[in-house]
Design an enzyme around this catalytic site. Structure first.
Site, short mmCIF file in Angstrom:
data_model
loop_
_atom_site.label_atom_id
_atom_site.label_comp_id
_atom_site.label_asym_id
_atom_site.label_seq_id
_atom_site.Cartn_x
_atom_site.Cartn_y
_atom_site.Cartn_z
N TRP A 206 0.85 -1.19 0.00
CA TRP A 206 0.00 0.00 0.00
C TRP A 206 0.88 1.24 0.00
O TRP A 206 1.88 1.31 0.72
CB TRP A 206 -0.90 -0.03 1.24
CG TRP A 206 -1.76 1.17 1.44
CD1 TRP A 206 -2.55 1.78 0.51
CD2 TRP A 206 -1.91 1.92 2.66
NE1 TRP A 206 -3.20 2.86 1.09
CE2 TRP A 206 -2.83 2.97 2.39
CE3 TRP A 206 -1.38 1.80 3.94
CZ2 TRP A 206 -3.22 3.88 3.36
CZ3 TRP A 206 -1.78 2.71 4.91
CH2 TRP A 206 -2.69 3.73 4.62
N ASP A 287 -1.51 -5.71 9.03
CA ASP A 287 -2.39 -4.61 8.64
C ASP A 287 -3.70 -5.25 8.16
O ASP A 287 -3.73 -5.90 7.11
CB ASP A 287 -1.75 -3.78 7.53
CG ASP A 287 -2.59 -2.56 7.16
OD1 ASP A 287 -3.68 -2.39 7.72
OD2 ASP A 287 -2.15 -1.78 6.28
N LYS A 323 -13.52 0.12 5.15
CA LYS A 323 -14.08 -0.69 4.06
C LYS A 323 -15.26 -1.55 4.51
O LYS A 323 -16.33 -1.52 3.91
CB LYS A 323 -12.98 -1.60 3.48
CG LYS A 323 -11.72 -0.87 3.05
CD LYS A 323 -11.97 0.14 1.96
CE LYS A 323 -10.68 0.67 1.36
NZ LYS A 323 -9.82 1.42 2.30
#
Length: 478
Positions: A206, A287, A323
């Site tokens: 990311w 993560d 999300k």
């Protein structure tokens, strides 16, 4: 850059006026009714100009005098500050908004869209917010560690309510500012208490991971992850790089739905990764941004984290609810640290709080209450799980349709099946920067330059158009 300020002082005192007149010149002896004089001095990089304007009327005494001072700045301290480059991800949306073409597609930012490509607020979130209004809850400051009900709910959701680490009090959990804030807080902790340690980051990863550790002054290096030849996982390279890292490193892992590739290890591969990390006395740092959003199952998407915890390893885990609950702007997440003893968890938590206090003081309450209400209410929790399945299902359908369109339209015989083996909202197309530029310049498809597309921003109706763009860019642009 120029700035000025004027100050006026009036005085009816004749002796003072006479004194100034003698110093500056002018006055009755020179046959003048007034005088002006200026003095310029350089003071600490500033040009200081003092102007006396004395208006004198003589009927035996001076009526008034005025002193004016102008401050002009001719030097700035910001000459050495350059313009920062645009964010590689958020800048995609800015370019998309400026495009007036009707065919344009925004596949850059990872935010869920409906089949009509509109933002979506979960029904269960609306119900949770209505519940908050009915209760008439206040907006008082939270403690540094956040909302207690949220911290309990998020840890149980991640590890399982019956997990021994929960029951034994071996988890230090702090509500933080979504995934980014949780990662940043943990990075500050690593820098303070493990200053010689290095963090291993997947290649690619990311886009904000490196920024976070750079700003925290935590050294990092990359381990191999993506294999461009297979558009799949370079598992052997990954294992070799983790084995070669200095003992006691922190290994940053994506719990599920790897961003940007969408390529996850198999359960068997996760076992091997855990073996190597344990042998090298590394610390796993997960993560977890997509729990429940990748497969549609909260438990399935937590497999990797629970595997490492089950082995008795001390683990860092950053969580986000952007999300899976669509709480993008609420900035709600948590940092969890699994320790080998409750007393250690208490000490770790105290130091995380100490780091958080000067960083952001205490976290916001609105998103925390939404999560606590949803997870804590059996009915709302059940509805949330169903909505997650629907969102994950829509992305799976889009993924399948894109593969079907590519396979039907591309007559070269290229194998596009890697799209189906990937998971989550992203797909790594294998397109290079020049090909990605063609996607944008010719086809008005906005994406990151590493070839990543967000399938959450794609509809079934647009799959054929996207397939045409990918095929053209892949075969006709080198």
């Amino acid at each position: 850059m120029m700035a000025s300020a004027a100050f006026a002082v009036s005085s009816p005192a004749a002796p003072a006026v006479d004194a100034r007149s003698k110093v500056l010149g002018g006055g009755k002896s020179q046959g003048r009714n007034g005088c002006r004089a200026g003095i310029t001095r350089k003071v600490s990089g500033f040009c200081l100009h003092m102007l006396w304007n004395l208006d004198l009327q003589y009927s035996g005494v001076a009526n008034f005098g005025r002193v004016m001072m102008a401050l002009a700045v001719d030097v700035t301290r910001f000459d050495g500050v350059p313009t920062a480059p645009p964010d590689p991800i958020l800048g995609v949306s800015e370019a998309f908004k400026a495009d007036t073409n009707d065919l344009k597609l925004n596949l850059g930012v990872g935010a869920y869209r409906t089949e009509d490509l509109q933002p979506y607020v979960l029904n269960v979130v609306k119900k949770a917010e209505n519940l908050m209004l009915e209760k008439g809850e206040n907006k008082e400051y939270l403690p540094i560690e956040g909302l207690a009900a949220f911290n309990k709910a998020t840890a149980e959701l991640l590890f399982g309510a019956d997990n021994p680490v929960i029951k034994q009090g071996r988890v230090a959990t702090l509500q933080s500012l979504s995934g980014t804030g949780s990662l940043r807080l943990a990075a500050a902790f690593i820098q303070r208490y493990f200053p010689e340690a290095k963090v291993l980051i997947s290649s690619p990863t990311w886009g904000n991971h490196k920024n976070i550790f750079n700003d925290a002054r935590v050294p990092w290096s990359e381990y191999r992850y993506y294999d461009p030849k297979t558009v799949g996982l370079d598992f052997e390279g990954m294992i070799a790089d983790i084995e070669a890292a200095p003992e006691g490193s922190f290994v940053l892992l994506h719990g599920c739905a790897h961003n940007p590739t969408g390529i996850d290890p198999t359960p068997e591969q996760w076992e091997k990764i855990a073996d190597v990390i344990q042998e090298k006395k590394h610390t796993p740092f997960f993560d977890v941004a997509y729990q429940g959003f990748a497969s549609g199952s909260l438990d399935e998407d937590a497999f990797s984290v629970r595997l490492f915890v089950q082995r008795g390893m001390e683990v860092f885990v950053a969580q986000s609810y952007s999300k899976n609950l669509g709480l993008y702007s609420e900035r709600i997440g948590a940092i969890n640290v699994v320790c080998s003893a409750p007393e250690l968890a208490n000490r770790v938590k105290s130091q995380l709080k100490r780091l958080a206090r000067p960083m952001y003081s205490n976290p916001p309450i609105h998103g925390a209450r939404i999560v606590a209400n949803v997870v804590g209410d059996p009915t709302l929790f059940g509805e949330w799980k169903e909505e997650m399945k629907e969102m994950a299902g829509r992305i799976k359908n889009v993924r399948q349709k894109l593969y079907d369109s590519l396979s039907a339209k591309d007559k070269s015989g290229k194998d596009w099946s890697f799209i189906l083996s990937q998971i989550g909202m992203f797909s790594y197309t294998g397109l290079n920067k020049a090909q990605s530029d063609n996607m944008t310049d010719k086809w008005h498809v906005y994406m990151t330059k590493d070839g990543r597309i967000s399938l959450a921003g794609l509809s079934l109706a647009k799959c054929d158009y996207l397939a045409d763009a990918i095929i053209d860019s892949f075969h006709n642009v080198n």
